[in-house]
Scaffold this motif. Structure first.
Motif, PDB file in Angstrom:
ATOM      1  N   SER A   1       0.851  -1.181   0.000  1.00 37.27           N
ATOM      2  CA  SER A   1       0.000   0.000   0.000  1.00 37.27           C
ATOM      3  C   SER A   1       0.891   1.236   0.000  1.00 37.27           C
ATOM      4  CB  SER A   1      -0.915   0.019   1.222  1.00 37.27           C
ATOM      5  OG  SER A   1      -1.571   1.259   1.301  1.00 37.27           O
ATOM      6  N   GLU A   2       0.997   1.837  -1.160  1.00 42.63           N
ATOM      7  CA  GLU A   2       1.854   3.008  -1.291  1.00 42.63           C
ATOM      8  C   GLU A   2       1.361   4.159  -0.418  1.00 42.63           C
ATOM      9  OE1 GLU A   2       3.223   3.835  -5.263  1.00 42.63           O
ATOM     10  OE2 GLU A   2       3.139   5.976  -4.854  1.00 42.63           O
ATOM     11  N   GLU A   3       0.062   4.342  -0.365  1.00 43.60           N
ATOM     12  CA  GLU A   3      -0.474   5.438   0.449  1.00 43.60           C
ATOM     13  C   GLU A   3      -0.150   5.244   1.929  1.00 43.60           C
ATOM     14  OE1 GLU A   3      -1.661   8.398  -0.446  1.00 43.60           O
ATOM     15  OE2 GLU A   3      -1.137   7.733  -2.455  1.00 43.60           O
ATOM     16  N   ARG A   4      -0.259   4.014   2.410  1.00 44.26           N
ATOM     17  CA  ARG A   4       0.089   3.736   3.807  1.00 44.26           C
ATOM     18  C   ARG A   4       1.578   3.987   4.031  1.00 44.26           C
ATOM     19  NH1 ARG A   4      -0.991  -1.758   4.761  1.00 44.26           N
ATOM     20  NH2 ARG A   4       1.213  -2.206   4.486  1.00 44.26           N
ATOM     21  N   ALA A   5       2.404   3.558   3.076  1.00 42.45           N
ATOM     22  CA  ALA A   5       3.848   3.759   3.184  1.00 42.45           C
ATOM     23  C   ALA A   5       4.198   5.243   3.189  1.00 42.45           C
ATOM     24  CB  ALA A   5       4.570   3.035   2.047  1.00 42.45           C
ATOM     25  N   ILE A   6       3.509   6.037   2.389  1.00 40.23           N
ATOM     26  CA  ILE A   6       3.747   7.484   2.361  1.00 40.23           C
ATOM     27  C   ILE A   6       3.327   8.098   3.697  1.00 40.23           C
ATOM     28  CG2 ILE A   6       2.988   9.660   1.308  1.00 40.23           C
ATOM     29  CD1 ILE A   6       5.112   8.168  -0.336  1.00 40.23           C
ATOM     30  N   GLY A   7       2.239   7.616   4.270  1.00 38.40           N
ATOM     31  CA  GLY A   7       1.831   8.075   5.599  1.00 38.40           C
ATOM     32  C   GLY A   7       2.878   7.760   6.656  1.00 38.40           C
ATOM     33  N   GLU A   8       3.508   6.604   6.535  1.00 36.84           N
ATOM     34  CA  GLU A   8       4.575   6.229   7.460  1.00 36.84           C
ATOM     35  C   GLU A   8       5.809   7.115   7.267  1.00 36.84           C
ATOM     36  OE1 GLU A   8       5.049   2.073   6.686  1.00 36.84           O
ATOM     37  OE2 GLU A   8       3.170   1.563   7.703  1.00 36.84           O
ATOM     38  N   VAL A   9       6.068   7.515   6.028  1.00 38.92           N
ATOM     39  CA  VAL A   9       7.166   8.441   5.753  1.00 38.92           C
ATOM     40  C   VAL A   9       6.917   9.760   6.474  1.00 38.92           C
ATOM     41  CG1 VAL A   9       8.250   9.852   3.945  1.00 38.92           C
ATOM     42  CG2 VAL A   9       7.851   7.416   3.552  1.00 38.92           C
ATOM     43  N   VAL A  10       5.701  10.274   6.379  1.00 38.05           N
ATOM     44  CA  VAL A  10       5.350  11.523   7.064  1.00 38.05           C
ATOM     45  C   VAL A  10       5.558  11.362   8.567  1.00 38.05           C
ATOM     46  CG1 VAL A  10       3.478  13.125   7.611  1.00 38.05           C
ATOM     47  CG2 VAL A  10       3.749  12.292   5.269  1.00 38.05           C
ATOM     48  N   ALA A  11       5.117  10.244   9.116  1.00 38.22           N
ATOM     49  CA  ALA A  11       5.253  10.010  10.563  1.00 38.22           C
ATOM     50  C   ALA A  11       6.727   9.948  10.977  1.00 38.22           C
ATOM     51  CB  ALA A  11       4.538   8.725  10.951  1.00 38.22           C
ATOM     52  N   ARG A  12       7.543   9.243  10.204  1.00 39.78           N
ATOM     53  CA  ARG A  12       8.977   9.146  10.531  1.00 39.78           C
ATOM     54  C   ARG A  12       9.666  10.498  10.453  1.00 39.78           C
ATOM     55  NH1 ARG A  12       8.637   4.295   7.754  1.00 39.78           N
ATOM     56  NH2 ARG A  12       9.407   5.185   5.806  1.00 39.78           N
TER      57      ARG A  12
ATOM     58  N   LEU B   1      10.501   5.122  -0.409  1.00 33.78           N
ATOM     59  CA  LEU B   1      11.899   5.273   0.014  1.00 33.78           C
ATOM     60  C   LEU B   1      12.545   6.475  -0.665  1.00 33.78           C
ATOM     61  CD1 LEU B   1      14.466   4.181   1.440  1.00 33.78           C
ATOM     62  CD2 LEU B   1      14.861   2.845  -0.622  1.00 33.78           C
ATOM     63  N   LEU B   2      12.323   6.620  -1.953  1.00 33.73           N
ATOM     64  CA  LEU B   2      12.896   7.742  -2.687  1.00 33.73           C
ATOM     65  C   LEU B   2      12.312   9.072  -2.219  1.00 33.73           C
ATOM     66  CD1 LEU B   2      12.887   6.117  -6.236  1.00 33.73           C
ATOM     67  CD2 LEU B   2      14.870   6.486  -4.743  1.00 33.73           C
ATOM     68  N   VAL B   3      11.022   9.086  -1.944  1.00 32.20           N
ATOM     69  CA  VAL B   3      10.372  10.293  -1.429  1.00 32.20           C
ATOM     70  C   VAL B   3      10.990  10.673  -0.085  1.00 32.20           C
ATOM     71  CG1 VAL B   3       8.205  11.196  -0.485  1.00 32.20           C
ATOM     72  CG2 VAL B   3       8.208   9.999  -2.680  1.00 32.20           C
ATOM     73  N   GLU B   4      11.136   9.690   0.795  1.00 36.53           N
ATOM     74  CA  GLU B   4      11.701   9.968   2.119  1.00 36.53           C
ATOM     75  C   GLU B   4      13.118  10.522   2.016  1.00 36.53           C
ATOM     76  OE1 GLU B   4      12.201   7.949   6.524  1.00 36.53           O
ATOM     77  OE2 GLU B   4      11.401   6.744   4.887  1.00 36.53           O
ATOM     78  N   ARG B   5      13.935   9.922   1.187  1.00 34.19           N
ATOM     79  CA  ARG B   5      15.314  10.415   1.011  1.00 34.19           C
ATOM     80  C   ARG B   5      15.325  11.838   0.477  1.00 34.19           C
ATOM     81  NH1 ARG B   5      18.780   5.371  -1.445  1.00 34.19           N
ATOM     82  NH2 ARG B   5      18.690   4.085   0.435  1.00 34.19           N
ATOM     83  N   HIS B   6      14.494  12.092  -0.514  1.00 33.95           N
ATOM     84  CA  HIS B   6      14.452  13.430  -1.118  1.00 33.95           C
ATOM     85  C   HIS B   6      14.041  14.482  -0.088  1.00 33.95           C
ATOM     86  CE1 HIS B   6      13.815  16.558  -4.094  1.00 33.95           C
ATOM     87  NE2 HIS B   6      12.651  16.780  -3.501  1.00 33.95           N
ATOM     88  N   VAL B   7      12.976  14.203   0.648  1.00 32.06           N
ATOM     89  CA  VAL B   7      12.471  15.184   1.614  1.00 32.06           C
ATOM     90  C   VAL B   7      13.459  15.346   2.768  1.00 32.06           C
ATOM     91  CG1 VAL B   7      10.598  15.715   3.230  1.00 32.06           C
ATOM     92  CG2 VAL B   7      10.070  14.824   0.950  1.00 32.06           C
ATOM     93  N   ARG B   8      14.056  14.260   3.218  1.00 30.64           N
ATOM     94  CA  ARG B   8      15.043  14.356   4.296  1.00 30.64           C
ATOM     95  C   ARG B   8      16.221  15.234   3.879  1.00 30.64           C
ATOM     96  NH1 ARG B   8      16.169   8.898   5.566  1.00 30.64           N
ATOM     97  NH2 ARG B   8      17.900   9.022   4.126  1.00 30.64           N
ATOM     98  N   GLU B   9      16.714  15.061   2.661  1.00 32.34           N
ATOM     99  CA  GLU B   9      17.805  15.906   2.160  1.00 32.34           C
ATOM    100  C   GLU B   9      17.365  17.367   2.078  1.00 32.34           C
ATOM    101  OE1 GLU B   9      19.035  14.216  -1.554  1.00 32.34           O
ATOM    102  OE2 GLU B   9      19.869  12.424  -0.589  1.00 32.34           O
TER     103      GLU B   9
END
Length: 70
Positions: free
Chosen positions: A5-16, A51-59
């Motif tokens: 579930s990409e949407e759930r994974a994106i929600g987890e990215v926001v939470a992390r 994963l790519l979204v998280e890396r991009h936003v973290r940078e």
């Protein structure tokens, strides 16, 4: 087998990221994640998009924090 579930994974990215950057406004983090996620809409292989979204936003957030610290 669990369905990805990409949407759930994106929600987890926001939470992390919200937990990693508690001094930043969570709505700013969520907006940055949404914007980065939209940049990957044309990708056909979706497995690594969160994963790519998280890396991009973290940078992006790290750069912003370094710029304000100087």
């Amino acid at each position: 087998m669990r369905e990805f579930s990409e949407e759930r994974a994106i929600g987890e990215v926001v939470a992390r990221l919200t937990a990693r950057y508690p001094a930043l406004d969570p709505t700013l983090i969520a907006a940055s994640v949404r914007q980065a996620h939209e940049a990957f809409t044309s990708c056909t292989v979706r497995d690594f998009v969160p994963l790519l979204v998280e890396r991009h936003v973290r940078e992006e957030l790290d750069e912003g924090l370094r710029a304000t610290a100087v």
